[in-house]
Design a protein around this motif. Structure first.
Motif, mmCIF file in Angstrom:
data_model
loop_
_atom_site.group_PDB
_atom_site.id
_atom_site.type_symbol
_atom_site.label_atom_id
_atom_site.label_comp_id
_atom_site.label_asym_id
_atom_site.label_seq_id
_atom_site.Cartn_x
_atom_site.Cartn_y
_atom_site.Cartn_z
ATOM 1 N N LEU A 217 0.836 -1.197 0.000
ATOM 2 C CA LEU A 217 0.000 0.000 0.000
ATOM 3 C C LEU A 217 0.872 1.248 0.000
ATOM 4 O O LEU A 217 0.568 2.230 -0.671
ATOM 5 N N VAL A 218 1.950 1.200 0.783
ATOM 6 C CA VAL A 218 2.872 2.334 0.866
ATOM 7 C C VAL A 218 4.292 1.808 0.760
ATOM 8 O O VAL A 218 4.714 0.974 1.562
ATOM 9 N N ARG A 219 5.006 2.297 -0.234
ATOM 10 C CA ARG A 219 6.446 2.055 -0.287
ATOM 11 C C ARG A 219 7.134 3.288 0.279
ATOM 12 O O ARG A 219 6.846 4.409 -0.122
ATOM 13 N N TYR A 220 8.055 3.062 1.222
ATOM 14 C CA TYR A 220 8.776 4.187 1.810
ATOM 15 C C TYR A 220 10.236 3.820 1.982
ATOM 16 O O TYR A 220 10.555 2.793 2.591
ATOM 17 N N ASP A 221 11.126 4.670 1.472
ATOM 18 C CA ASP A 221 12.564 4.433 1.572
ATOM 19 C C ASP A 221 13.303 5.664 2.085
ATOM 20 O O ASP A 221 14.500 5.811 1.849
ATOM 21 N N GLY A 222 12.592 6.566 2.780
ATOM 22 C CA GLY A 222 13.205 7.808 3.210
ATOM 23 C C GLY A 222 13.701 7.775 4.639
ATOM 24 O O GLY A 222 13.857 6.716 5.253
ATOM 25 N N SER A 223 13.921 8.975 5.204
ATOM 26 C CA SER A 223 14.555 9.095 6.514
ATOM 27 C C SER A 223 13.574 9.327 7.647
ATOM 28 O O SER A 223 13.922 9.120 8.812
ATOM 29 N N GLU A 224 12.336 9.773 7.345
ATOM 30 C CA GLU A 224 11.425 10.122 8.437
ATOM 31 C C GLU A 224 9.989 10.221 7.933
ATOM 32 O O GLU A 224 9.691 10.968 7.008
ATOM 33 N N MET A 225 9.102 9.447 8.553
ATOM 34 C CA MET A 225 7.660 9.592 8.358
ATOM 35 C C MET A 225 7.127 10.242 9.628
ATOM 36 O O MET A 225 6.925 9.576 10.643
ATOM 37 N N ASN A 226 6.922 11.540 9.597
ATOM 38 C CA ASN A 226 6.599 12.252 10.831
ATOM 39 C C ASN A 226 5.263 11.807 11.413
ATOM 40 O O ASN A 226 5.175 11.444 12.582
ATOM 41 N N THR A 227 4.202 11.831 10.605
ATOM 42 C CA THR A 227 2.881 11.447 11.094
ATOM 43 C C THR A 227 2.206 10.542 10.077
ATOM 44 O O THR A 227 2.061 10.914 8.912
#
Length: 546
Positions: A217-227
């Motif tokens: 559903l969500v691909r994330y490869d970064g440094s920060e998901m704040n909320t």
């Protein structure tokens, strides 16, 4: 070093309220609608590109049931793009990629977004009439931009639907549906939301369904998901986990509540040994020690509760048959083993009331084609075929409206009152009367929010709600303040302002609002209080019903 994240559920709820306030920040006090009449492919492009004198509050209005072929990338550099359906009832207008009059297609994407975006009441089709699919429907390319969607459908897409290429974006998605994002080669493609190596400000998804998703559903490869908030979401059929591992190691404020997850990771897993924690589809783990984003474990606020999980009888029968034939397979769990280990080591994490259900849906999807694909894929077929929910002929064009599935269920089901506040689990769009009640009560909520927060200011709600036009906004203040009220519609336009007035300190102080000039619908009121040089703001939703 970045400021520390909120560390209590109260402060998380206030952060969410601030996120919604940002989502509806106005550009002008009056609306300026431009009706785009249907016509040959390109009319929507022409209307936007030729509107060189557009006012700041421009809204492009599309006719109900009409088709709008996009022949060139929509690019809103330097202005806010608002597109909505005409009216709130009837068949949604359809936006789809289309070749121009020379036969040239729009390319791998049909929007390249450089400013804030608001969509309402639309049907986005990632497929052209010849069944060609764009790789990316929306590319977000402006740092800090807002992408706000309400009451819309997203159909099709073999790669990624929303591609986020910049830092600090705010994605707010409500009352919508993502369906048939399918890549049949077993990869992680077919993703609704795809963050590149970027920092994310907020991702808030409420009362939305994800049906037949072959990737994360969500691909994330970064440094920060704040909320990150997933609240009252229905997921029915994925072929991967809910999100990538980096998502679970970089989320700071993380709320996964009141959701219903059915048939996740359809390819299952090998049977686990007794005493071994199973793999699951909702991940969480310690912050990545290799990324210095200024946060520690103590800064995180995590809540995973009141969620439902289900494997349908037809998919379980497939697992049983494969196992009996010598290919042992079992479902993946809801909560991943890494999450369970993290919870055991971190007492401040709230995890509970995540239960397994056996629900009789009103009109569930037919899994026949999907199970046939699973069998062929596991058997190593060179071409395992493909599948779709509700599109048995393999054609996405024209759009099938309304979508054929109905994932409502009877009030006698245990899940019907299992969500916070006694609401059903999953998207309340399948329960329209209850959705209206949920929105009238303020939507996202945390208990005990009716007392002043850490800064001495709370918005206690609006009464009556729903209202025929006249209502009172109730505030709690620790000191007298000058208060201004602004009312916004769901497209982010300021539609009403109550002039500044001094409000005395105390609980449940009332400020009158005359909303009799507003049409029926859902609105957001923002209260701004100023005292001693300190400016504070709170928001709440209310409904006008006549």
């Amino acid at each position: 070093m970045r400021a520390a994240a909120p560390t209590s559920f109260r402060r998380l709820s206030l952060l969410l309220a601030a996120a919604f306030a940002l989502a509806v920040a106005p550009d002008a006090a009056a609306q300026s609608e431009l009706i785009v009449e249907p016509g040959p492919p390109g009319v929507l492009n022409d209307a936007i590109e030729n509107d060189t004198a557009r006012p700041a509050d421009r809204v492009y209005v599309l006719r109900q049931g009409a088709y709008y072929g996009v022949t060139r990338e929509i690019n809103n550099q330097g202005y806010t793009l608002r597109i909505k359906a005409e009216g709130t009832e009837g068949t949604r207008p359809v936006i789809y990629p289309a070749p121009d009059n020379t036969g040239t297609p729009p390319g791998s994407r049909y929007s390249n977004l450089g400013g804030d975006v608001y969509f309402s009441g639309l049907y986005f089709l990632a497929v052209d009439p010849s069944q060609g699919e764009v790789a990316t429907t929306f590319a977000l390319n402006a740092p800090g931009m807002r992408f706000v969607v309400d009451n819309s459908v997203f159909q099709g897409g073999r790669s990624r639907l929303i591609e986020v290429n910049v830092d600090d974006t705010k994605l707010l998605i409500s009352n919508s549906q993502f369906r048939n994002l399918v890549r049949n080669d077993g990869t992680s493609n077919g993703r609704p939301i795809d963050y590149r190596t970027v920092r994310a400000d907020s991702l808030v998804v409420t009362n939305t369904s994800f049906l037949n998703i072959s990737g994360y559903l969500v691909r994330y490869d970064g440094s920060e998901m704040n909320t990150v908030v997933f609240d009252h979401v229905t997921v029915y059929g994925t072929n991967r986990e809910m999100w990538t591992n980096a998502f679970g190691t970089q989320a700071i404020n993380y709320r996964f509540t009141n959701n219903l997850v059915v048939n996740p990771y359809g390819d299952g897993q090998p049977p686990v040994e007794d005493g071994v924690l199973p793999q699951g589809v909702v991940a969480l783990d310690s912050l990545d020690a290799g990324i210095d984003n200024g946060f520690t474990e103590a800064d995180r606020t995590i809540r995973i509760e009141n969620n439902g999980y289900m494997i349908t009888a037809d998919l379980q029968a497939y697992y049983d048959a494969r196992t009996a034939a010598g290919d042992p397979i079992q479902p993946r769990a809801l909560l991943d083993n890494g999450l369970l280990e993290y919870v055991a080591a971190n007492a401040g994490v709230v995890v509970g009331n995540n239960e397994t259900y056996d629900i009789g849906f009103t009109t569930p999807p037919d899994l026949t084609d999907y199970i046939a694909w699973l069998s062929a894929f596991r058997d190593g077929a060179a071409d395992p075929g493909t599948w779709a929910f509700g599109e048995e002929d393999g054609n996405y064009f024209p759009a099938d409206q309304p979508p054929p599935e109905d994932l409502s269920y009877a009030s006698t089901e245990a899940a019907y009152t299992a969500a916070q506040g006694g609401f059903p689990l999953g998207s309340l769009t399948y329960f329209p009367a209850l959705l209206e009640q949920w929105e009238a009560g303020g939507g996202l909520s945390v208990a005990n929010e009716t007392v002043p927060g850490a800064d001495g200011f709370a918005l206690d709600g609006t009464f009556p709600n729903p209202s025929a036009g006249r209502l009172a906004v109730q505030l709690s203040l620790d000191a007298a303040a000058v208060v201004t009220l602004d009312v916004f519609d769901t497209l982010g336009r300021r539609v009403l302002t109550v002039p500044a007035q001094t409000v005395a300190a105390g609980d449940r102080q009332s400020v009158a609002v005359d909303a009799s000039s507003l049409p029926s619908g859902v609105y957001l009121v923002r209260a701004t209080a100023e005292a001693g040089g300190l400016v504070r703001a709170r928001t709440s939703r209310f409904t006008v019903a006549r």
